[in-house]
Write an enzyme that holds these catalytic residues in place. Structure first.
Site, PDB file in Angstrom:
ATOM      1  N   ASP A  63       0.845  -1.206   0.000  1.00 52.98           N
ATOM      2  CA  ASP A  63       0.000   0.000   0.000  1.00 52.98           C
ATOM      3  C   ASP A  63       0.880   1.256   0.000  1.00 52.98           C
ATOM      4  O   ASP A  63       0.605   2.227  -0.706  1.00 52.98           O
ATOM      5  CB  ASP A  63      -0.908  -0.024   1.233  1.00 52.98           C
ATOM      6  CG  ASP A  63      -1.633  -1.356   1.348  1.00 52.98           C
ATOM      7  OD1 ASP A  63      -2.345  -1.722   0.412  1.00 52.98           O
ATOM      8  OD2 ASP A  63      -1.455  -2.041   2.371  1.00 52.98           O
ATOM      9  N   HIS A 105      -4.636  -3.280   6.501  1.00 56.64           N
ATOM     10  CA  HIS A 105      -4.422  -3.566   5.079  1.00 56.64           C
ATOM     11  C   HIS A 105      -5.763  -4.032   4.512  1.00 56.64           C
ATOM     12  O   HIS A 105      -6.035  -5.222   4.390  1.00 56.64           O
ATOM     13  CB  HIS A 105      -3.352  -4.644   4.874  1.00 56.64           C
ATOM     14  CG  HIS A 105      -3.347  -5.161   3.463  1.00 56.64           C
ATOM     15  ND1 HIS A 105      -2.958  -4.388   2.393  1.00 56.64           N
ATOM     16  CD2 HIS A 105      -3.736  -6.338   2.931  1.00 56.64           C
ATOM     17  CE1 HIS A 105      -3.102  -5.081   1.282  1.00 56.64           C
ATOM     18  NE2 HIS A 105      -3.577  -6.270   1.570  1.00 56.64           N
TER      19      HIS A 105
HETATM   20  P1  NAX Z   1      -2.064 -18.355  -3.864  1.00 55.09           P
HETATM   21  O1  NAX Z   1      -3.402 -18.937  -3.658  1.00 55.09           O
HETATM   22  O2  NAX Z   1      -1.456 -18.316  -5.219  1.00 55.09           O
HETATM   23  O3  NAX Z   1      -1.021 -19.152  -2.938  1.00 55.09           O
HETATM   24  C1  NAX Z   1      -1.267 -19.447  -1.609  1.00 55.09           C
HETATM   25  C2  NAX Z   1      -0.480 -20.695  -1.268  1.00 55.09           C
HETATM   26  O4  NAX Z   1      -0.596 -20.931   0.135  1.00 55.09           O
HETATM   27  C3  NAX Z   1      -1.000 -21.954  -1.969  1.00 55.09           C
HETATM   28  O5  NAX Z   1       0.086 -22.602  -2.620  1.00 55.09           O
HETATM   29  C4  NAX Z   1      -1.542 -22.811  -0.818  1.00 55.09           C
HETATM   30  O6  NAX Z   1      -1.357 -24.200  -1.033  1.00 55.09           O
HETATM   31  C5  NAX Z   1      -0.689 -22.310   0.336  1.00 55.09           C
HETATM   32  N1  NAX Z   1      -1.262 -22.545   1.670  1.00 55.09           N
HETATM   33  C6  NAX Z   1      -2.562 -22.515   2.051  1.00 55.09           C
HETATM   34  N2  NAX Z   1      -2.671 -22.837   3.338  1.00 55.09           N
HETATM   35  C7  NAX Z   1      -1.428 -23.072   3.800  1.00 55.09           C
HETATM   36  C8  NAX Z   1      -0.890 -23.468   5.051  1.00 55.09           C
HETATM   37  N3  NAX Z   1      -1.690 -23.714   6.086  1.00 55.09           N
HETATM   38  N4  NAX Z   1       0.438 -23.611   5.155  1.00 55.09           N
HETATM   39  C9  NAX Z   1       1.241 -23.417   4.108  1.00 55.09           C
HETATM   40  N5  NAX Z   1       0.805 -23.060   2.898  1.00 55.09           N
HETATM   41  C10 NAX Z   1      -0.509 -22.882   2.747  1.00 55.09           C
HETATM   42  O7  NAX Z   1      -2.096 -16.923  -3.192  1.00 55.09           O
HETATM   43  P2  NAX Z   1      -1.122 -15.672  -3.419  1.00 55.09           P
HETATM   44  O8  NAX Z   1      -1.577 -14.897  -4.578  1.00 55.09           O
HETATM   45  O9  NAX Z   1       0.283 -16.163  -3.387  1.00 55.09           O
HETATM   46  O10 NAX Z   1      -1.466 -14.788  -2.141  1.00 55.09           O
HETATM   47  C11 NAX Z   1      -1.138 -15.227  -0.831  1.00 55.09           C
HETATM   48  C12 NAX Z   1      -1.793 -14.336   0.209  1.00 55.09           C
HETATM   49  O11 NAX Z   1      -1.315 -13.007   0.118  1.00 55.09           O
HETATM   50  C13 NAX Z   1      -3.308 -14.214   0.078  1.00 55.09           C
HETATM   51  O12 NAX Z   1      -3.881 -14.366   1.384  1.00 55.09           O
HETATM   52  C14 NAX Z   1      -3.518 -12.814  -0.417  1.00 55.09           C
HETATM   53  O13 NAX Z   1      -4.774 -12.299  -0.035  1.00 55.09           O
HETATM   54  C15 NAX Z   1      -2.387 -12.109   0.264  1.00 55.09           C
HETATM   55  N6  NAX Z   1      -1.997 -10.790  -0.259  1.00 55.09           N
HETATM   56  C16 NAX Z   1      -1.609  -9.836   0.623  1.00 55.09           C
HETATM   57  C17 NAX Z   1      -1.180  -8.588   0.241  1.00 55.09           C
HETATM   58  C18 NAX Z   1      -0.745  -7.561   1.249  1.00 55.09           C
HETATM   59  O14 NAX Z   1      -0.457  -6.439   0.822  1.00 55.09           O
HETATM   60  N7  NAX Z   1      -0.679  -7.821   2.559  1.00 55.09           N
HETATM   61  C19 NAX Z   1      -1.173  -8.216  -1.200  1.00 55.09           C
HETATM   62  C20 NAX Z   1      -1.155  -9.371  -2.118  1.00 55.09           C
HETATM   63  C21 NAX Z   1      -1.996 -10.552  -1.698  1.00 55.09           C
HETATM   64  O15 NAX Z   1      -3.331 -10.304  -2.095  1.00 55.09           O
END
Ligand code: NAX
Length: 328
Positions: free
Chosen positions: A159, A187
């Site tokens: 952000d 956020h």
């Molecule tokens: P993806 O869905 O591509 O990847 C998430 C990965 O996490 C998957 O491979 C899944 O198998 C794994 N996972 C799920 N549960 C797990 C656990 N208990 N232990 C280990 N791994 C686990 O998501 P992606 O685009 O990489 O985004 C990840 C997270 O970042 C999301 O929650 C998203 O909302 C968040 N974001 C946060 C942002 C921020 O500014 N704070 C911005 C970007 C993003 O939206």
């Protein structure tokens, strides 16, 4: 030669993980002279893809990458961890209420917090990226009573970077000329990007822009809704920019802010600026020697006060909800 730093990444097989791991391994997280061991935590369905990414990491022959371990066991993943990037989370799916989202993520972040508590190195630094990032960080922190609370942080650097870029575009300045911008609060769409203390090439940004309607109706919503705009355009959520922000967050925490500037981090509140103690809210911070401090003494005008309070209110509601669910 320096001892390698152990960096744990959860959700390593996801799209942010794919953009993040190569930059960690090439030295952008900690510095060009710091070797790293990577520990990748995934759920069982994600292990094979994580192994594929590890093969590509091998194929880069990064001089600083000393080892990669892949596991679905949080205790192993956080063993001796110095830095933990908690990226994997449960996304909000259609029709999911906030309570469902918080409890699904509690099922991830509470055990991960405990695994950090029981296994990480004494100097562990945690960044939560997975949403809802601030409250997920609170859940993990509450499950780690032996780790100093201030080691648990949530990412608002994306952000912050988005706001810098928008302000640079508006004023025709270079991004490197923008200093002292602040993201306050959660956020989420309630976050407040504050330019009243920001500088553009040494001039006060709010005075330079001198357009409250642009601030209220263009700048703030553009920054707050940028994630949705990226999804609309790209057909997928921000990944490379999120990974870049995670790199920036940890790099700044470890290596310090520049003189005359600060950054934004989601951190446990100490009560500064009327933000209730304990909630994980974004503040302006300076960093030095691996520690951060909230920038004190800023004048908060009425425009800012109302927006900080609204975002903080959302955070206290999330805290109350996870408390009711027994997650903290
Ligand atoms: P993806 O869905 O591509 O990847 C998430 C990965 O996490 C998957 O491979 C899944 O198998 C794994 N996972 C799920 N549960 C797990 C656990 N208990 N232990 C280990 N791994 C686990 O998501 P992606 O685009 O990489 O985004 C990840 C997270 O970042 C999301 O929650 C998203 O909302 C968040 N974001 C946060 C942002 C921020 O500014 N704070 C911005 C970007 C993003 O939206």
């Amino acid at each position: 030669t320096r001892t390698p730093v152990n960096v744990t990444v959860t959700g390593a097989a996801g799209q942010i993980g794919y953009a993040l791991l190569f930059r960690i391994a090439s030295g952008h997280l900690l510095g060009p002279d710091v070797p790293v061991n990577l520990r990748l935590l995934e759920i069982p369905q994600g292990l094979k893809a994580a192994e594929g990414t590890a093969m590509e990491l091998d194929d880069c022959a990064f001089p600083l990458l000393r080892g990669i371990e892949i596991t679905d066991d949080a205790n192993k993943a956080f063993a001796g961890a110095n830095v933990a990037l908690l990226v994997g989370a449960r996304p909000r799916t259609k029709g999911m209420e906030r309570g469902d989202l918080l409890s699904a993520n509690g099922g991830i972040f509470k055990p991960q917090g405990k695994a950090i508590n029981d296994n990480a190195a004494d100097d562990i630094k945690v960044l939560v990226v997975g949403n809802p990032a601030n409250t997920n960080a609170l859940i993990a922190q509450a499950a780690a009573p032996d780790v100093p609370a201030e080691r648990f942080t949530a990412m608002t650097r994306l952000d912050h970077n988005r706001a810098i870029s928008q302000l640079a575009a508006k004023t025709g300045a270079a991004v490197s000329d923008i200093k002292k911008l602040t993201i306050w609060g959660n956020h989420s769409a309630t976050q407040y990007p504050d330019i009243f203390h920001a500088e553009v090439a040494g001039k006060n940004a709010a005075e330079l822009v001198n357009d409250e309607a642009w601030l209220a109706d263009t700048f703030i919503p553009t920054v707050a809704k940028r994630g949705a705009a990226i999804i609309e355009a790209r057909g997928a959520s921000s990944a490379a920019s999120a990974a870049n922000a995670a790199i920036d967050h940890v790099h700044t925490w470890v290596n310090g802010t520049a003189a005359g500037d600060w950054t934004s981090m989601g951190i446990p509140s100490d009560g500064s600026y009327g933000v209730p103690e304990g909630i994980i809210s974004s503040f302006p911070v300076t960093t030095k020697d691996g520690k951060y401090e909230i920038v004190q003494g800023l004048d908060i005008n009425e425009f800012s006060r109302a927006r900080i309070d609204a975002s903080v209110k959302e955070l206290t509601e999330e805290r109350d909800a996870v408390r009711e669910l027994g997650l903290i």
